[in-house]
Design an enzyme around this catalytic site. Structure first.
Site, PDB file in Angstrom:
ATOM      1  N   TYR A 135      45.559  35.842  58.904  1.00  5.45           N
ATOM      2  CA  TYR A 135      44.502  35.443  58.108  1.00  5.45           C
ATOM      3  C   TYR A 135      44.707  35.972  56.552  1.00  5.45           C
ATOM      4  O   TYR A 135      43.380  35.893  55.846  1.00  5.45           O
ATOM      5  CB  TYR A 135      43.150  35.488  58.710  1.00  5.45           C
ATOM      6  CG  TYR A 135      42.813  34.768  59.826  1.00  5.45           C
ATOM      7  CD1 TYR A 135      43.442  34.422  60.944  1.00  5.45           C
ATOM      8  CD2 TYR A 135      41.714  33.894  59.454  1.00  5.45           C
ATOM      9  CE1 TYR A 135      42.885  33.363  61.701  1.00  5.45           C
ATOM     10  CE2 TYR A 135      41.203  32.826  60.368  1.00  5.45           C
ATOM     11  CZ  TYR A 135      41.842  32.898  61.361  1.00  5.45           C
ATOM     12  OH  TYR A 135      41.517  31.791  62.505  1.00  5.45           O
ATOM     13  N   LYS A 210      50.872  40.286  71.368  1.00  3.38           N
ATOM     14  CA  LYS A 210      52.164  39.371  71.659  1.00  3.38           C
ATOM     15  C   LYS A 210      53.444  40.289  71.089  1.00  3.38           C
ATOM     16  O   LYS A 210      54.211  40.029  70.464  1.00  3.38           O
ATOM     17  CB  LYS A 210      52.340  37.946  71.076  1.00  3.38           C
ATOM     18  CG  LYS A 210      53.167  37.057  71.001  1.00  3.38           C
ATOM     19  CD  LYS A 210      53.106  36.469  72.529  1.00  3.38           C
ATOM     20  CE  LYS A 210      54.300  35.609  72.773  1.00  3.38           C
ATOM     21  NZ  LYS A 210      54.296  35.109  74.169  1.00  3.38           N
ATOM     22  N   ASP A 243      49.390  34.861  76.147  1.00  3.82           N
ATOM     23  CA  ASP A 243      49.590  33.797  77.031  1.00  3.82           C
ATOM     24  C   ASP A 243      48.853  34.058  78.343  1.00  3.82           C
ATOM     25  O   ASP A 243      47.999  33.201  78.999  1.00  3.82           O
ATOM     26  CB  ASP A 243      51.002  33.398  76.972  1.00  3.82           C
ATOM     27  CG  ASP A 243      51.916  34.340  77.081  1.00  3.82           C
ATOM     28  OD1 ASP A 243      51.512  35.551  77.047  1.00  3.82           O
ATOM     29  OD2 ASP A 243      53.163  34.159  77.197  1.00  3.82           O
ATOM     30  N   ASP A 267      40.749  34.054  67.392  1.00  2.28           N
ATOM     31  CA  ASP A 267      40.199  32.842  67.097  1.00  2.28           C
ATOM     32  C   ASP A 267      40.235  31.818  67.940  1.00  2.28           C
ATOM     33  O   ASP A 267      39.490  31.132  68.778  1.00  2.28           O
ATOM     34  CB  ASP A 267      40.834  32.306  65.879  1.00  2.28           C
ATOM     35  CG  ASP A 267      40.473  30.991  65.465  1.00  2.28           C
ATOM     36  OD1 ASP A 267      39.064  30.635  65.543  1.00  2.28           O
ATOM     37  OD2 ASP A 267      41.234  30.055  65.373  1.00  2.28           O
ATOM     38  N   ASP A 271      37.330  30.308  71.516  1.00  2.58           N
ATOM     39  CA  ASP A 271      36.998  28.845  71.738  1.00  2.58           C
ATOM     40  C   ASP A 271      37.051  28.787  73.261  1.00  2.58           C
ATOM     41  O   ASP A 271      36.341  27.962  73.823  1.00  2.58           O
ATOM     42  CB  ASP A 271      38.147  27.928  70.993  1.00  2.58           C
ATOM     43  CG  ASP A 271      37.448  27.341  69.843  1.00  2.58           C
ATOM     44  OD1 ASP A 271      36.810  28.306  69.179  1.00  2.58           O
ATOM     45  OD2 ASP A 271      37.697  26.346  69.245  1.00  2.58           O
TER      46      ASP A 271
HETATM   47  C1  IPM Z   1      36.046  30.494  63.420  1.00  2.00           C
HETATM   48  C2  IPM Z   1      36.432  29.606  62.715  1.00  2.00           C
HETATM   49  C3  IPM Z   1      36.933  30.051  61.479  1.00  2.00           C
HETATM   50  C4  IPM Z   1      38.217  30.988  61.696  1.00  2.00           C
HETATM   51  C5  IPM Z   1      37.314  28.667  60.616  1.00  2.00           C
HETATM   52  C6  IPM Z   1      36.370  27.959  60.202  1.00  2.00           C
HETATM   53  C7  IPM Z   1      38.222  29.358  59.286  1.00  2.00           C
HETATM   54  O1  IPM Z   1      37.400  28.845  63.762  1.00  2.00           O
HETATM   55  O2  IPM Z   1      35.108  31.157  63.141  1.00  2.00           O
HETATM   56  O3  IPM Z   1      36.549  30.847  64.738  1.00  2.00           O
HETATM   57  O4  IPM Z   1      39.524  30.479  61.979  1.00  2.00           O
HETATM   58  O5  IPM Z   1      37.975  32.059  61.715  1.00  2.00           O
HETATM   59 MG    MG Z   2      37.483  29.459  65.472  1.00  2.00          MG
END
Ligand code: IPM
Ligand code: MG
Length: 378
Positions: A135, A210, A243, A267, A271
């Site tokens: 990042y 990793k 993984d 990140d 999700d």
């Molecule tokens: C999150 C989002 C952000 C990230 C994006 C929108 C820049 O996916 O907050 O997880 O990758 O950090």
């Molecule tokens: Mg995200």
């Protein structure tokens, strides 16, 4: 009195933030808390109309505040990356919010995709390093035989003058991206993970990397993790490759209490964490600078296709509001919001579409605020 910057942003951002603000204001009324909201219009619309992203003047105002309540940015009319980098990531980086705390907790009444696991099995904290790794946005795309990059990378902890030089035998086209982890940057977030486990009485901290392939950057991370783990003999500490962790979070979520991760894997895995707790609309996030201004947001994006439909789930944003009150020291109000959310979900009468119901964003927010009001009176 708390000064809070309010940045609703794009897509469904304004709709969910409005329900979040409503629930926070209800909690404030019930618990005698005062918030002075400072709303900023940053996002796709302001960028397209006025060519303004996040001006430094606003940033210096926000630096003086007690917190930021954030919706989502991202607009299909704007080239991907601009709003994310220049608003969201700029806030995280310039306020040095180096910890990204994302609880993964299946609430009672919500059916996760793993139907044989219940809310007792899915309840852990995911802590994502929030300023480094891939990042740092240092890289380029180029075509040719020579390429040079001079980039000044400024972070709170260090400043690096990075020079990269490519010389190729024949013309090529490349895109590349540099990842970087500092020892200090790894240390401070891993330390936070262990101290959170310690405070909450959680006996296990796990990490993700990793190091078997990207051995330099993640090797350093793992080394720092092991050093800090040795300071906490009562907490068991274990390392996983990313993984394997993706698999284990689905097959054995009950194994985990606190997971600490470098930025990009964090990140991706959060999700996955979001779907474990019933969907992306359920998940909250805190971008924390323990000594500075922190920012609270749902983990979902702006979902432009759902914009103005009034059907998105505001629970993640409302729970982010509870996290904000908790960090401000308003523990009672924060727990009350969590309890109100749980009670609405458990009852199961009011549900947004993603939870299998027909209720609107507003109805969901209203019923949570309503329970909150009645709770304190009893
Ligand atoms: C999150 C989002 C952000 C990230 C994006 C929108 C820049 O996916 O907050 O997880 O990758 O950090
Ligand atoms: Mg995200």
């Amino acid at each position: 009195m708390y000064d809070i910057a309010l940045i609703p942003g794009d897509g469904v951002g304004p709709e969910v933030v409005s329900e979040g603000k409503k629930v926070i204001m209800t909690a404030c009324q019930e618990y005698g808390i005062r918030i002075n909201w400072h709303e900023y219009p940053f996002g796709g619309e302001t960028y397209l109309q006025k060519n303004i992203l996040l001006p430094d003047s606003a940033l210096s105002e926000i630096k003086e505040m007690d917190g930021i309540y954030f919706g989502a940015v991202g607009d299909p009319r704007v080239k991907p990356g601009i709003l994310e980098r220049e608003i969201l990531l700029k806030l995280r980086f310039s306020l040095d919010q180096y910890i990204n705390l994302r609880p993964v907790k299946l609430l009672p009444g919500v059916e996760g995709p793993l139907r044989n696991k219940t809310y007792k099995d899915i309840d852990f904290y995911f802590i994502r390093e929030n300023t480094e790794d891939f990042y740092i946005a240092t890289g380029a795309t180029f075509k040719g035989r020579n390429h040079q990059l001079n980039h000044i990378l400024k972070r709170n902890l260090f400043q690096a003058n990075i020079e990269i030089n490519f010389q190729l035998e024949k013309e090529e086209e490349f895109g590349y991206q540099l990842g970087l982890l500092s020892r200090k940057g790894s240390d401070r977030v891993i330390r936070y993970a262990f101290s959170l486990a310690d405070t909450k009485g959680l006996a296990r901290v796990s990490t993700v990397d990793k190091a078997n392939v990207l051995s330099e950057m993640y090797g350093l991370w793992r080394e720092v993790f092991k050093e800090i783990a040795s300071e906490y003999p009562a907490i068991s500490a274990d390392c996983y490759y990313v993984d394997a962790m993706a698999m284990l979070m689905v097959s054995n979520p009950e194994k985990f209490k606190v997971i600490v991760s470098p930025n990009m894997f964090g990140d991706i895995l959060t999700d996955l964490g979001a779907i474990l707790q019933g969907g992306i609309g359920m998940a909250a996030s805190a971008n924390i600078n323990p000594e500075g201004v922190s920012m609270f947001e749902p983990i979902h994006g702006s979902a432009p296709d759902l914009k103005n439909k009034g059907i998105s789930n505001p629970v993640g944003t409302i729970l982010a509001g509870a996290m904000m009150l908790d960090f401000l020291g308003e523990k009672e109000a924060s727990s009350a919001i969590e309890a109100a959310v749980s009670s609405v979900l458990k009852e199961g009468k009011v549900r947004t579409k993603d939870l299998g119901g027909n209720n609107s964003t507003k109805e969901m927010g209203n019923s949570i605020a309503h329970i909150l009001q009645n709770m304190n009176r009893n």
